[in-house]
Design a protein around this motif. Structure first.
Motif, mmCIF file in Angstrom:
data_model
loop_
_atom_site.group_PDB
_atom_site.id
_atom_site.type_symbol
_atom_site.label_atom_id
_atom_site.label_comp_id
_atom_site.label_asym_id
_atom_site.label_seq_id
_atom_site.Cartn_x
_atom_site.Cartn_y
_atom_site.Cartn_z
ATOM 1 N N ALA A 1 0.808 -1.217 0.000
ATOM 2 C CA ALA A 1 0.000 0.000 0.000
ATOM 3 C C ALA A 1 0.843 1.268 0.000
ATOM 4 O O ALA A 1 0.447 2.287 -0.564
ATOM 5 N N SER A 2 2.000 1.222 0.630
ATOM 6 C CA SER A 2 2.837 2.424 0.739
ATOM 7 C C SER A 2 3.736 2.628 -0.475
ATOM 8 O O SER A 2 4.458 3.622 -0.547
ATOM 9 N N LEU A 3 3.708 1.696 -1.426
ATOM 10 C CA LEU A 3 4.558 1.801 -2.606
ATOM 11 C C LEU A 3 3.814 2.516 -3.727
ATOM 12 O O LEU A 3 2.616 2.378 -3.880
ATOM 13 N N ASP A 4 4.551 3.284 -4.513
ATOM 14 C CA ASP A 4 3.959 3.908 -5.691
ATOM 15 C C ASP A 4 5.055 4.114 -6.734
ATOM 16 O O ASP A 4 6.241 3.932 -6.471
ATOM 17 N N GLY A 5 4.631 4.487 -7.933
ATOM 18 C CA GLY A 5 5.593 4.767 -8.993
ATOM 19 C C GLY A 5 6.496 3.598 -9.309
ATOM 20 O O GLY A 5 6.060 2.455 -9.490
ATOM 21 N N LYS A 6 7.781 3.874 -9.353
ATOM 22 C CA LYS A 6 8.769 2.865 -9.739
ATOM 23 C C LYS A 6 8.838 1.724 -8.730
ATOM 24 O O LYS A 6 9.044 0.571 -9.108
ATOM 25 N N GLU A 7 8.693 2.040 -7.439
ATOM 26 C CA GLU A 7 8.753 0.990 -6.418
ATOM 27 C C GLU A 7 7.617 -0.018 -6.614
ATOM 28 O O GLU A 7 7.833 -1.229 -6.517
ATOM 29 N N LEU A 8 6.419 0.489 -6.900
ATOM 30 C CA LEU A 8 5.278 -0.397 -7.102
ATOM 31 C C LEU A 8 5.455 -1.239 -8.363
ATOM 32 O O LEU A 8 5.110 -2.416 -8.388
ATOM 33 N N THR A 9 6.014 -0.634 -9.402
ATOM 34 C CA THR A 9 6.268 -1.376 -10.642
ATOM 35 C C THR A 9 7.285 -2.482 -10.404
ATOM 36 O O THR A 9 7.134 -3.607 -10.896
ATOM 37 N N ARG A 10 8.324 -2.182 -9.637
ATOM 38 C CA ARG A 10 9.350 -3.191 -9.322
ATOM 39 C C ARG A 10 8.746 -4.324 -8.502
ATOM 40 O O ARG A 10 9.039 -5.501 -8.749
ATOM 41 N N PHE A 11 7.896 -3.964 -7.546
ATOM 42 C CA PHE A 11 7.278 -4.986 -6.698
ATOM 43 C C PHE A 11 6.349 -5.870 -7.522
ATOM 44 O O PHE A 11 6.297 -7.085 -7.329
ATOM 45 N N ARG A 12 5.617 -5.255 -8.464
ATOM 46 C CA ARG A 12 4.695 -6.031 -9.287
ATOM 47 C C ARG A 12 5.434 -7.067 -10.122
ATOM 48 O O ARG A 12 4.951 -8.176 -10.331
ATOM 49 N N LYS A 13 6.620 -6.711 -10.605
ATOM 50 C CA LYS A 13 7.385 -7.633 -11.439
ATOM 51 C C LYS A 13 7.857 -8.861 -10.655
ATOM 52 O O LYS A 13 8.147 -9.902 -11.234
ATOM 53 N N LEU A 14 7.906 -8.715 -9.326
ATOM 54 C CA LEU A 14 8.327 -9.842 -8.488
ATOM 55 C C LEU A 14 7.167 -10.797 -8.193
ATOM 56 O O LEU A 14 7.392 -11.952 -7.825
ATOM 57 N N SER A 15 5.935 -10.308 -8.352
ATOM 58 C CA SER A 15 4.759 -11.027 -7.855
ATOM 59 C C SER A 15 3.982 -11.711 -8.973
ATOM 60 O O SER A 15 4.063 -11.310 -10.138
ATOM 61 N N GLN A 16 3.236 -12.723 -8.575
ATOM 62 C CA GLN A 16 2.350 -13.439 -9.488
ATOM 63 C C GLN A 16 0.991 -13.625 -8.831
ATOM 64 O O GLN A 16 0.898 -13.811 -7.619
ATOM 65 N N VAL A 17 -0.056 -13.546 -9.651
ATOM 66 C CA VAL A 17 -1.414 -13.746 -9.157
ATOM 67 C C VAL A 17 -1.834 -15.192 -9.407
ATOM 68 O O VAL A 17 -1.549 -15.755 -10.465
ATOM 69 N N ARG A 18 -2.489 -15.774 -8.413
ATOM 70 C CA ARG A 18 -2.854 -17.196 -8.487
ATOM 71 C C ARG A 18 -4.279 -17.393 -7.986
ATOM 72 O O ARG A 18 -4.670 -16.814 -6.966
#
Length: 263
Positions: free
Chosen positions: A50-67
């Protein structure tokens, strides 16, 4: 804007002046495109990201997968290697542990925005199963550990989540050890009403996606005691039970008093 169009028969190019057209709605403005699908996620505002935005959120999304985990299926089992940290995007999951004699203790229910993946020495400490069709976002634990220093917001969110879960565990221990059956059931309903109240703050409608057995194993009671207590609350006009998966509270103040909580 001038365009050159060629006649198919003569092959001669002719100049054509394009006309300008007014937009259908001159007041309308272009909507910004979200930087990440996470911005549109129902769990984002409650999750560890929730506290991430911009580039940090994009980087975090690339690490994650939805299942997607279907109802009744396992997200992970107790003593499985702890490879991922999970966030519930939609649906609801149940955490539980089995004793050697087959008895079960449900330790928590996790819904939208809650995290899953408590572990000790590299192994999960409970079974996590989907109560309903559940979507989880899974992130490799090694990747999270490697980025905690670079993402202080993520580190703070994790600390806040753990602090909340410790306080919930302390309250649940008090419930199991000292409260009467009617206090246990009332406390469970009040806590669930507060957690799932709608955008208008209405907490009178309570959704029960879990079975009566799940509730009994969570409260340390028998199924019969849970059903009998709900019937008593209904007879006293504290609530009504339109269906097995829904309860409508008629008197929240009375329900809180029965739970031993401040109205």
């Amino acid at each position: 804007m001038a365009l050159e169009l060629r006649d198919r028969e003569t092959g001669v190019f002719e100049a054509y002046e394009a006309k300008s057209y007014r937009p259908l709605n001159p007041v309308a403005r272009a909507r910004p495109i979200p930087l990440s699908p996470c911005n549109c996620c129902a769990a984002h505002k409650k999750a560890i990201c929730a506290s991430l935005d911009g580039k940090e959120l994009t980087r975090f999304r690339k690490l994650s997968q939805v299942r997607l985990v279907k109802a009744g299926q396992s997200i992970y089992r107790e003593m499985d290697p702890a490879n991922y940290l999970y966030t519930v995007v939609s649906g609801e999951a149940r955490l539980s542990s089995l004793l050697n004699d087959g008895r079960r203790q449900v330790t928590d229910f996790r819904a939208c925005g809650d995290k899953l993946g408590e572990h000790n020495q590299g192994y999960y400490t409970a079974d996590a199963e989907a109560i309903t069709d559940t979507i989880v976002c899974q992130t490799p634990l090694p990747d999270i550990r490697a980025r905690l220093n670079d993402m202080p917001g993520l580190r703070n969110s994790l600390m806040d989540k753990m602090e909340y879960e410790i306080n919930q565990m302390r309250s649940h221990l008090l419930l199991l050890g000292r409260k009467t059956p009617i206090e246990k059931v009332a406390t469970f309903l009040v806590e669930r009403a507060q957690k799932f109240k709608n955008a208008n703050g209405d907490d009178s409608e309570i959704s029960l996606s879990m079975s009566r057995r799940d509730i009994a194993d969570y409260l340390g009671l028998t199924i019969e005691t849970v059903s009998r207590t709900l019937t008593t609350l209904k007879s006293n006009d504290v609530l009504i039970i339109p269906s097995s998966d829904r309860i409508s509270v008629l008197d929240m103040t009375e329900l809180k008093c029965l739970a031993g909580l401040e109205p």
